[in-house]
Design an enzyme around this catalytic site. Sequence first.
Site, PDB file in Angstrom:
ATOM      1  N   ARG A 117      -7.090  14.962   7.623  1.00  0.00           N
ATOM      2  CA  ARG A 117      -6.332  13.952   8.517  1.00  0.00           C
ATOM      3  C   ARG A 117      -6.057  14.894   9.826  1.00  0.00           C
ATOM      4  O   ARG A 117      -5.299  14.226  10.679  1.00  0.00           O
ATOM      5  CB  ARG A 117      -5.130  13.231   7.626  1.00  0.00           C
ATOM      6  CG  ARG A 117      -5.468  12.352   6.834  1.00  0.00           C
ATOM      7  CD  ARG A 117      -4.116  11.717   6.273  1.00  0.00           C
ATOM      8  NE  ARG A 117      -4.394  11.418   4.600  1.00  0.00           N
ATOM      9  CZ  ARG A 117      -4.884  10.045   4.466  1.00  0.00           C
ATOM     10  NH1 ARG A 117      -5.516   9.492   5.290  1.00  0.00           N
ATOM     11  NH2 ARG A 117      -5.082   9.902   3.308  1.00  0.00           N
TER      12      ARG A 117
ATOM     13  N   HIS B 153      -9.812   9.808  11.750  1.00  0.00           N
ATOM     14  CA  HIS B 153     -10.217  10.958  11.689  1.00  0.00           C
ATOM     15  C   HIS B 153     -11.836  11.060  11.512  1.00  0.00           C
ATOM     16  O   HIS B 153     -12.323  12.231  11.341  1.00  0.00           O
ATOM     17  CB  HIS B 153      -9.517  11.611  10.385  1.00  0.00           C
ATOM     18  CG  HIS B 153      -8.311  10.792  10.234  1.00  0.00           C
ATOM     19  ND1 HIS B 153      -7.130  11.517  10.898  1.00  0.00           N
ATOM     20  CD2 HIS B 153      -7.485  10.179   9.293  1.00  0.00           C
ATOM     21  CE1 HIS B 153      -6.226  11.130  10.813  1.00  0.00           C
ATOM     22  NE2 HIS B 153      -6.392  10.262   9.930  1.00  0.00           N
TER      23      HIS B 153
ATOM     24  N   ASP C 159     -15.645   7.074  21.932  1.00  0.00           N
ATOM     25  CA  ASP C 159     -16.852   6.738  23.025  1.00  0.00           C
ATOM     26  C   ASP C 159     -16.506   5.222  23.449  1.00  0.00           C
ATOM     27  O   ASP C 159     -16.546   4.993  24.785  1.00  0.00           O
ATOM     28  CB  ASP C 159     -18.048   6.390  22.377  1.00  0.00           C
ATOM     29  CG  ASP C 159     -18.881   7.844  22.120  1.00  0.00           C
ATOM     30  OD1 ASP C 159     -18.021   8.964  22.567  1.00  0.00           O
ATOM     31  OD2 ASP C 159     -19.828   7.818  21.584  1.00  0.00           O
TER      32      ASP C 159
ATOM     33  N   LEU D 193       2.043   5.541  11.256  1.00  0.00           N
ATOM     34  CA  LEU D 193       3.211   5.116  10.713  1.00  0.00           C
ATOM     35  C   LEU D 193       3.653   6.543  10.111  1.00  0.00           C
ATOM     36  O   LEU D 193       4.863   7.162  10.066  1.00  0.00           O
ATOM     37  CB  LEU D 193       3.032   4.552   9.503  1.00  0.00           C
ATOM     38  CG  LEU D 193       2.878   2.789   9.905  1.00  0.00           C
ATOM     39  CD1 LEU D 193       2.029   2.377   9.074  1.00  0.00           C
ATOM     40  CD2 LEU D 193       3.896   2.350  10.503  1.00  0.00           C
TER      41      LEU D 193
ATOM     42  N   TYR E 260       4.239   4.559   3.435  1.00  0.00           N
ATOM     43  CA  TYR E 260       4.037   3.480   4.660  1.00  0.00           C
ATOM     44  C   TYR E 260       5.191   2.487   4.405  1.00  0.00           C
ATOM     45  O   TYR E 260       5.165   1.550   5.396  1.00  0.00           O
ATOM     46  CB  TYR E 260       2.751   2.929   4.318  1.00  0.00           C
ATOM     47  CG  TYR E 260       1.497   3.576   4.280  1.00  0.00           C
ATOM     48  CD1 TYR E 260       1.046   4.337   5.875  1.00  0.00           C
ATOM     49  CD2 TYR E 260       0.546   3.957   3.291  1.00  0.00           C
ATOM     50  CE1 TYR E 260       0.116   5.173   5.980  1.00  0.00           C
ATOM     51  CE2 TYR E 260      -0.353   4.616   3.724  1.00  0.00           C
ATOM     52  CZ  TYR E 260      -0.404   5.427   4.692  1.00  0.00           C
ATOM     53  OH  TYR E 260      -1.801   6.119   4.913  1.00  0.00           O
TER      54      TYR E 260
ATOM     55  N   ALA F  75      -7.813   5.370   8.710  1.00  0.00           N
ATOM     56  CA  ALA F  75      -8.814   6.325   8.599  1.00  0.00           C
ATOM     57  C   ALA F  75      -9.848   6.620   9.621  1.00  0.00           C
ATOM     58  O   ALA F  75     -10.203   7.512   9.605  1.00  0.00           O
ATOM     59  CB  ALA F  75      -9.425   5.787   7.303  1.00  0.00           C
TER      60      ALA F  75
ATOM     61  N   ARG G 201       0.581  -1.275  -0.069  1.00  0.00           N
ATOM     62  CA  ARG G 201       0.149   0.060   0.034  1.00  0.00           C
ATOM     63  C   ARG G 201       0.895   1.015  -0.069  1.00  0.00           C
ATOM     64  O   ARG G 201       1.776   1.598   0.874  1.00  0.00           O
ATOM     65  CB  ARG G 201      -0.902   0.040   1.261  1.00  0.00           C
ATOM     66  CG  ARG G 201      -1.531   1.330   1.657  1.00  0.00           C
ATOM     67  CD  ARG G 201      -2.118   1.220   2.992  1.00  0.00           C
ATOM     68  NE  ARG G 201      -2.934   2.230   3.245  1.00  0.00           N
ATOM     69  CZ  ARG G 201      -3.235   2.722   4.291  1.00  0.00           C
ATOM     70  NH1 ARG G 201      -3.081   2.162   5.334  1.00  0.00           N
ATOM     71  NH2 ARG G 201      -4.065   3.793   4.221  1.00  0.00           N
TER      72      ARG G 201
HETATM   73  C1  DQA Z   1      -2.466   5.978   9.274  1.00  0.00           C
HETATM   74  C2  DQA Z   1      -2.615   7.725   8.865  1.00  0.00           C
HETATM   75  C3  DQA Z   1      -3.960   7.703   8.460  1.00  0.00           C
HETATM   76  O1  DQA Z   1      -4.400   8.988   8.139  1.00  0.00           O
HETATM   77  C4  DQA Z   1      -4.398   6.720   7.181  1.00  0.00           C
HETATM   78  O2  DQA Z   1      -5.944   6.899   6.940  1.00  0.00           O
HETATM   79  C5  DQA Z   1      -4.087   5.579   7.294  1.00  0.00           C
HETATM   80  C6  DQA Z   1      -2.809   5.369   8.019  1.00  0.00           C
HETATM   81  C7  DQA Z   1      -0.981   6.055   9.495  1.00  0.00           C
HETATM   82  O3  DQA Z   1      -0.442   4.910  10.092  1.00  0.00           O
HETATM   83  O4  DQA Z   1       0.174   6.977   9.085  1.00  0.00           O
HETATM   84  O5  DQA Z   1      -4.666   4.472   6.987  1.00  0.00           O
HETATM   85  O6  DQA Z   1      -2.931   5.964  10.349  1.00  0.00           O
END
Ligand code: DQA
Length: 144
Positions: free
Chosen positions: A110, A79, A86, A100, A22, A76, A17
Amino acid sequence: MKILVLNGPNLNLLGVREPSLYGRRDSAALEGYCRGVAAECGAEVEMRQTNHEGVLVDWIQQSAGAFDAIVLNAAAYTHTSVAILDAIKAVGARVVEVHLTEPKEREPFRRVSYVGMAAEKTFSGKGFDSYGEAIRHLCGKAAD
Ligand code: DQA
């Protein structure tokens, strides 16, 4: 100390991905890395991944009494998910947020983190080392 490491949507695709963001190491490598850091600290980790928001909610609820803390990369859902916020508050889970990448330096959508509203600390922008720092923090072995 028993630590539950939870990864949210698309983190099963780590390694393929968007590698420029990443990295090229996969989720098995991340699990091995987390186990190694935990072993250095005398802690245990269990790592789980799901693409489903409600499953994250279930796992957070079920962690009460079974784990001392959660390292959470809600991906994701970080966000968007009031439900995850909760759940953390509902069971009083000790949560450290990890990413990451550095979400605050990416797209404006984000910049909000619902997880961060309940997390005791956030480590981001350091690839696998964000998880390592979170585990060390929980074990009281952090440099911070
Ligand atoms: C993430 C950052 C998030 O914004 C994104 O949607 C991810 C990965 C990260 O590890 O950098 O899926 O959580």
